[in-house]
Design a protein around this motif. Structure first.
Motif, PDB file in Angstrom:
ATOM      1  N   LYS A  23      15.832 -34.538  34.193  1.00  0.00           N
ATOM      2  CA  LYS A  23      15.751 -35.646  33.237  1.00  0.00           C
ATOM      3  C   LYS A  23      16.474 -36.888  33.776  1.00  0.00           C
ATOM      4  O   LYS A  23      15.939 -37.995  33.749  1.00  0.00           O
ATOM      5  CB  LYS A  23      16.365 -35.233  31.881  1.00  0.00           C
ATOM      6  CG  LYS A  23      15.602 -34.109  31.193  1.00  0.00           C
ATOM      7  CD  LYS A  23      16.242 -33.697  29.886  1.00  0.00           C
ATOM      8  CE  LYS A  23      17.507 -32.866  30.037  1.00  0.00           C
ATOM      9  NZ  LYS A  23      17.327 -31.562  30.711  1.00  0.00           N
ATOM     10  N   SER A  24      17.703 -36.677  34.236  1.00  0.00           N
ATOM     11  CA  SER A  24      18.487 -37.838  34.679  1.00  0.00           C
ATOM     12  C   SER A  24      17.955 -38.393  35.999  1.00  0.00           C
ATOM     13  O   SER A  24      17.950 -39.617  36.206  1.00  0.00           O
ATOM     14  CB  SER A  24      19.969 -37.449  34.795  1.00  0.00           C
ATOM     15  OG  SER A  24      20.433 -36.993  33.535  1.00  0.00           O
ATOM     16  N   ASP A  47      23.133 -38.219  26.526  1.00  0.00           N
ATOM     17  CA  ASP A  47      23.804 -36.973  26.910  1.00  0.00           C
ATOM     18  C   ASP A  47      25.315 -37.201  26.940  1.00  0.00           C
ATOM     19  O   ASP A  47      25.786 -38.144  27.583  1.00  0.00           O
ATOM     20  CB  ASP A  47      23.316 -36.537  28.302  1.00  0.00           C
ATOM     21  CG  ASP A  47      23.755 -35.126  28.638  1.00  0.00           C
ATOM     22  OD1 ASP A  47      24.652 -34.586  27.957  1.00  0.00           O
ATOM     23  OD2 ASP A  47      23.200 -34.567  29.589  1.00  0.00           O
ATOM     24  N   THR A  51      25.672 -38.438  32.537  1.00  0.00           N
ATOM     25  CA  THR A  51      25.269 -38.422  33.959  1.00  0.00           C
ATOM     26  C   THR A  51      24.611 -39.752  34.358  1.00  0.00           C
ATOM     27  O   THR A  51      24.928 -40.319  35.406  1.00  0.00           O
ATOM     28  CB  THR A  51      24.282 -37.266  34.198  1.00  0.00           C
ATOM     29  OG1 THR A  51      24.894 -36.062  33.748  1.00  0.00           O
ATOM     30  CG2 THR A  51      23.921 -37.122  35.670  1.00  0.00           C
ATOM     31  N   ASP A  98      17.389 -41.124  28.216  1.00  0.00           N
ATOM     32  CA  ASP A  98      17.736 -39.852  28.863  1.00  0.00           C
ATOM     33  C   ASP A  98      18.489 -39.009  27.828  1.00  0.00           C
ATOM     34  O   ASP A  98      19.413 -39.502  27.168  1.00  0.00           O
ATOM     35  CB  ASP A  98      18.625 -40.111  30.089  1.00  0.00           C
ATOM     36  CG  ASP A  98      18.903 -38.833  30.873  1.00  0.00           C
ATOM     37  OD1 ASP A  98      18.179 -37.832  30.691  1.00  0.00           O
ATOM     38  OD2 ASP A  98      19.858 -38.839  31.690  1.00  0.00           O
TER      39      ASP A  98
HETATM   40 MG   LIG Z   1      20.795 -35.090  32.598  1.00  0.00          MG
END
Ligand SMILES: [Mg+2]
Ligand SMILES: Nc1ncnc2c1ncn2[C@@H]1O[C@H](COP(=O)(O)OP(=O)(O)OP(=O)(O)O)[C@@H](O)[C@H]1O
Length: 221
Positions: A23-24, A47, A51, A98
């Motif tokens: 995802k990141s 998140d 990150t 994200d």
């Molecule tokens: Mg992530």
């Protein structure tokens, strides 16, 4: 049409119930692609591990010395206050969301963000463990009238499991025609808040360029 879709900017939600699916990585490459294309893009990092936000902070430090790297602002955001986060996206040409893997703990927020988004991307690694959680997630989003698109990540076409797992995901929903291969060096530029796309000669940028072309077409940017 949802409230968020009434503003001109586009929103891409990146979601997967599986930790470490990319995802990141996807978020930061899309942010850099957009910035390099001259589109002002904002990342919102939902998140708690932050990150993406930490990556952007490293990038800001790198840009103090080398300003030619494109600007990709990222702000922290909270799933507990997703409405405030969506307000931050107002007037921004492209916002990339994200999110954490803990979707079950935040279902109403994730659903609201998915409904507000112009595109929902679900990165997935082609392993049994990933597909077991990603396929039901794609089906659950589809059942709500959403059209998530799976992006195969860390793909290795030489393995026999790849084709099998890809087939299962295709049965669950739309799959992006470009997959991101397993790229051993992908974490190296991240140490400086950069991505493979920041080095025009990087091996491995082609799939990210293709992904960006796909995304741009999907959201009509
Ligand atoms: Mg992530
Ligand atoms: N295509 C790839 N090739 C090699 N390594 C990758 C690839 N994509 C992601 N990774 C690595 O996998 C790890 C997890 O990636 P990433 O942080 O993007 O996943 P995530 O879905 O955001 O994880 P989380 O659910 O914990 O937020 C990172 O160390 C990243 O460098």
């Amino acid at each position: 049409m949802t409230q968020a879709k009434t503003h001109a900017g586009k929103i891409i939600l990146i979601t997967s119930p599986k930790g470490g699916s990319g995802k990141s990585v996807l978020s930061r490459h899309l942010l850099v692609s957009a910035a390099q294309a001259g589109i002002a893009a904002l990342g919102l990092d939902f998140d708690r591990q932050q990150t993406l936000h930490k990556w952007a902070q490293r990038r800001a430090r790198t840009r103090e010395a080398f300003s030619d790297f494109a600007n990709t602002p990222v702000e922290p955001a909270s799933l507990l206050d997703w409405r405030a986060a969506l307000r931050r996206a107002e007037g921004v040409p492209l916002t990339v969301l994200d999110t954490p893997p803990s979707v079950e703990d935040h279902l109403p927020a994730i659903h609201a963000l998915a409904e507000a988004a112009d595109l929902v991307l679900v990165p997935a690694v082609c392993t049994q463990d990933d597909v077991e959680s990603v396929a039901p997630w794609v089906r659950a989003l589809t059942a709500r009238g959403l059209k998530p698109t799976v992006v195969l990540n860390r793909a290795n076409r030489r393995t026999s499991s790849f084709g099998r797992m890809r087939g299962l995901l295709i049965k669950a929903g739309a799959v992006c025609p470009t997959e991101i291969p397993q790229l051993e060096d992908i974490h190296v530029p991240s140490m400086k808040g950069l991505t493979l796309l920041d080095y025009s000669k990087s091996r491995g940028i082609a799939p990210f360029e293709e992904l960006w072309a796909f995304v741009r077409r999907e959201v009509a940017l």
